[in-house]
Design an enzyme around this catalytic site. Structure first.
Site, PDB file in Angstrom:
ATOM      1  N   ASP A  64     -51.060  47.595 -20.316  1.00 24.32           N
ATOM      2  CA  ASP A  64     -50.837  47.159 -21.694  1.00 24.32           C
ATOM      3  C   ASP A  64     -49.525  47.786 -22.143  1.00 24.32           C
ATOM      4  OD1 ASP A  64     -50.723  46.695 -24.382  1.00 24.32           O
ATOM      5  OD2 ASP A  64     -52.696  47.520 -24.850  1.00 24.32           O
ATOM      6  N   TYR A 155     -41.116  37.478 -34.746  1.00 19.15           N
ATOM      7  CA  TYR A 155     -40.642  37.263 -33.365  1.00 19.15           C
ATOM      8  C   TYR A 155     -39.109  37.353 -33.293  1.00 19.15           C
ATOM      9  CZ  TYR A 155     -40.556  34.763 -28.807  1.00 19.15           C
ATOM     10  OH  TYR A 155     -40.369  34.388 -27.492  1.00 19.15           O
ATOM     11  N   LYS A 159     -37.191  40.198 -31.131  1.00 16.35           N
ATOM     12  CA  LYS A 159     -36.311  39.813 -30.025  1.00 16.35           C
ATOM     13  C   LYS A 159     -34.863  40.238 -30.297  1.00 16.35           C
ATOM     14  CE  LYS A 159     -39.310  37.810 -27.192  1.00 16.35           C
ATOM     15  NZ  LYS A 159     -39.662  38.469 -25.914  1.00 16.35           N
TER      16      LYS A 159
HETATM   17  N1  LIG Z   1     -41.923  30.000 -23.003  1.00 16.75           N
HETATM   18  C1  LIG Z   1     -40.854  29.925 -23.773  1.00 16.75           C
HETATM   19  O1  LIG Z   1     -40.418  28.845 -24.200  1.00 16.75           O
HETATM   20  C2  LIG Z   1     -40.109  31.182 -24.135  1.00 16.75           C
HETATM   21  C3  LIG Z   1     -38.908  31.056 -24.841  1.00 16.75           C
HETATM   22  C4  LIG Z   1     -38.217  32.200 -25.173  1.00 16.75           C
HETATM   23  C5  LIG Z   1     -38.687  33.443 -24.796  1.00 16.75           C
HETATM   24  N2  LIG Z   1     -39.859  33.533 -24.120  1.00 16.75           N
HETATM   25  C6  LIG Z   1     -40.308  34.887 -23.751  1.00 16.75           C
HETATM   26  O2  LIG Z   1     -40.541  34.920 -22.355  1.00 16.75           O
HETATM   27  C7  LIG Z   1     -41.539  35.888 -22.056  1.00 16.75           C
HETATM   28  C8  LIG Z   1     -42.613  35.264 -21.182  1.00 16.75           C
HETATM   29  O3  LIG Z   1     -43.193  34.171 -21.871  1.00 16.75           O
HETATM   30  P1  LIG Z   1     -44.111  33.067 -21.157  1.00 16.75           P
HETATM   31  O4  LIG Z   1     -43.740  31.772 -21.771  1.00 16.75           O
HETATM   32  O5  LIG Z   1     -44.085  33.221 -19.692  1.00 16.75           O
HETATM   33  O6  LIG Z   1     -45.547  33.482 -21.751  1.00 16.75           O
HETATM   34  P2  LIG Z   1     -46.946  33.669 -21.010  1.00 16.75           P
HETATM   35  O7  LIG Z   1     -47.958  33.752 -22.099  1.00 16.75           O
HETATM   36  O8  LIG Z   1     -47.126  32.642 -19.943  1.00 16.75           O
HETATM   37  O9  LIG Z   1     -46.792  35.087 -20.311  1.00 16.75           O
HETATM   38  C9  LIG Z   1     -46.808  36.285 -21.033  1.00 16.75           C
HETATM   39  C10 LIG Z   1     -47.624  37.284 -20.239  1.00 16.75           C
HETATM   40  O10 LIG Z   1     -47.593  38.535 -20.943  1.00 16.75           O
HETATM   41  C11 LIG Z   1     -48.870  39.123 -20.825  1.00 16.75           C
HETATM   42  N3  LIG Z   1     -49.082  40.083 -21.904  1.00 16.75           N
HETATM   43  C12 LIG Z   1     -49.370  39.830 -23.202  1.00 16.75           C
HETATM   44  N4  LIG Z   1     -49.543  40.983 -23.870  1.00 16.75           N
HETATM   45  C13 LIG Z   1     -49.342  41.976 -22.977  1.00 16.75           C
HETATM   46  C14 LIG Z   1     -49.381  43.384 -23.057  1.00 16.75           C
HETATM   47  N5  LIG Z   1     -49.688  44.016 -24.212  1.00 16.75           N
HETATM   48  N6  LIG Z   1     -49.118  44.108 -21.948  1.00 16.75           N
HETATM   49  C15 LIG Z   1     -48.839  43.499 -20.770  1.00 16.75           C
HETATM   50  N7  LIG Z   1     -48.796  42.165 -20.628  1.00 16.75           N
HETATM   51  C16 LIG Z   1     -49.050  41.416 -21.725  1.00 16.75           C
HETATM   52  C17 LIG Z   1     -49.848  37.952 -20.904  1.00 16.75           C
HETATM   53  O11 LIG Z   1     -51.122  38.304 -20.367  1.00 16.75           O
HETATM   54  C18 LIG Z   1     -49.113  36.884 -20.111  1.00 16.75           C
HETATM   55  O12 LIG Z   1     -49.494  36.903 -18.742  1.00 16.75           O
HETATM   56  C19 LIG Z   1     -42.046  36.395 -23.411  1.00 16.75           C
HETATM   57  O13 LIG Z   1     -41.394  37.609 -23.729  1.00 16.75           O
HETATM   58  C20 LIG Z   1     -41.630  35.307 -24.372  1.00 16.75           C
HETATM   59  O14 LIG Z   1     -41.457  35.810 -25.681  1.00 16.75           O
HETATM   60  C21 LIG Z   1     -40.591  32.429 -23.773  1.00 16.75           C
END
Ligand SMILES: NC(=O)c1ccc[n+]([C@@H]2O[C@H](COP(=O)([O-])OP(=O)(O)OC[C@H]3O[C@@H](n4cnc5c(N)ncnc54)[C@H](O)[C@@H]3O)[C@@H](O)[C@H]2O)c1
Length: 251
Positions: A64, A155, A159
């Site tokens: 976590d 957010y 970020k």
């Molecule tokens: N998907 C998009 O369009 C997008 C765009 C911009 C930025 N992001 C960023 O990219 C990153 C990954 O996003 P994603 O789309 O793969 O999301 P996702 O939900 O598929 O993956 C996020 C992972 O983080 C884990 N997680 C959540 N809380 C946690 C904690 N406290 N400790 C450890 N792990 C934890 C979740 O279990 C999950 O497996 C994030 O930081 C997100 O903000 C995503």
């Protein structure tokens, strides 16, 4: 092109998720050992098992990122499994959207905790080993939303904080051979995006972006892996926006 990652060891947070698992896969494909860290232990194990089945060195660790003690424990487990940590990818994160006047304290705190405190917790825990080896890479995943998105004050602030954090970190750590950079994704086609109540609007925005398609997790993993590589030794404190040329708010 040899990225020089063979024999390196990486800790990737949120690696059970869409973008994190793509980063873990591409690091492993370049020969790095990978600690697949996630709060969702089952997801982490599934990704680590797939990597191991393809011949990579991989270990699943439950972590976590919001809890410094959990991060320390996960780091110990990772070092036990793959020897050390040369590379940290701070990828764990999520959004909890609401217009500011409707935003609950819990939604503000949860997003700041996972995106910003999580990045701090993991980086602080893993830097000493990198400094000792006089080589390290920290790549943190921010978002194009750091430039501002309505409904995402929490957010966007978290970020943007990751970007400021990284600039300061890069200046502190350069003398130890450690670089720190940010990759800021635009809209990426993930299960999280498909589950969003605004999915139709988001996909419409993505279709109108300059490259004409919506990015996939591999489009984020590729620049992350490059920034982790030997070839990126002269890049530090940088933020790379990976959004298909789209810089405006997505909602
Ligand atoms: N998907 C998009 O369009 C997008 C765009 C911009 C930025 N992001 C960023 O990219 C990153 C990954 O996003 P994603 O789309 O793969 O999301 P996702 O939900 O598929 O993956 C996020 C992972 O983080 C884990 N997680 C959540 N809380 C946690 C904690 N406290 N400790 C450890 N792990 C934890 C979740 O279990 C999950 O497996 C994030 O930081 C997100 O903000 C995503």
């Amino acid at each position: 092109m040899d990225l020089g990652l063979r024999g390196r060891a990486a800790f990737v947070t949120g690696a059970g998720g869409a973008i994190g698992s793509a980063i873990a896969r591409q690091l492993a494909a370049e020969g790095a050992a990978v600690a697949v860290a996630d709060i969702d232990e089952r997801a982490a194990r599934s990704v680590a098992d797939t990597l191991a089945a393809s011949g990579a060195r991989a270990v699943a660790v439950c972590c976590d990122v919001t809890d410094a003690a959990s991060v320390r424990e996960a780091h110990r487990a990772a070092v036990g499994g793959i020897g050390r940590t040369d590379i940290l990818v701070n990828n764990a994160g999520f959004n909890r959207d609401a217009n500011i006047t409707d935003m609950a304290d819990a939604d503000w705190d949860a997003v700041m905790d996972v995106c910003l405190r999580g990045t701090f917790n993991c980086t602080r825990a893993m830097l000493p080993g990198m400094a000792e080896n006089r080589w390290g890479r920290v790549v943190s995943i921010a978002s194009r939303a750091a430039l501002g998105n309505p409904g995402q004050t929490n957010y966007s602030a978290a970020k943007a904080g990751v970007i400021g954090f990284t600039r300061a970190l890069s200046l502190e750590q350069a003398r130890f051979g450690i670089t720190a950079n940010v990759v800021s994704p635009g809209l990426i086609d993930t299960p999280q995006l498909r589950a969003s109540p605004s999915v139709d609007k988001l996909l419409e925005t993505a279709r109108r972006n300059p490259v004409g398609f919506i990015g996939r997790p591999e489009h984020i993993a590729a620049p992350v892996v490059f920034l982790c590589s030997e070839l990126a030794a002269y890049i530090t404190g940088a933020t790379l926006i990976v959004s298909g040329g789209h810089f405006a708010p997505s909602i």
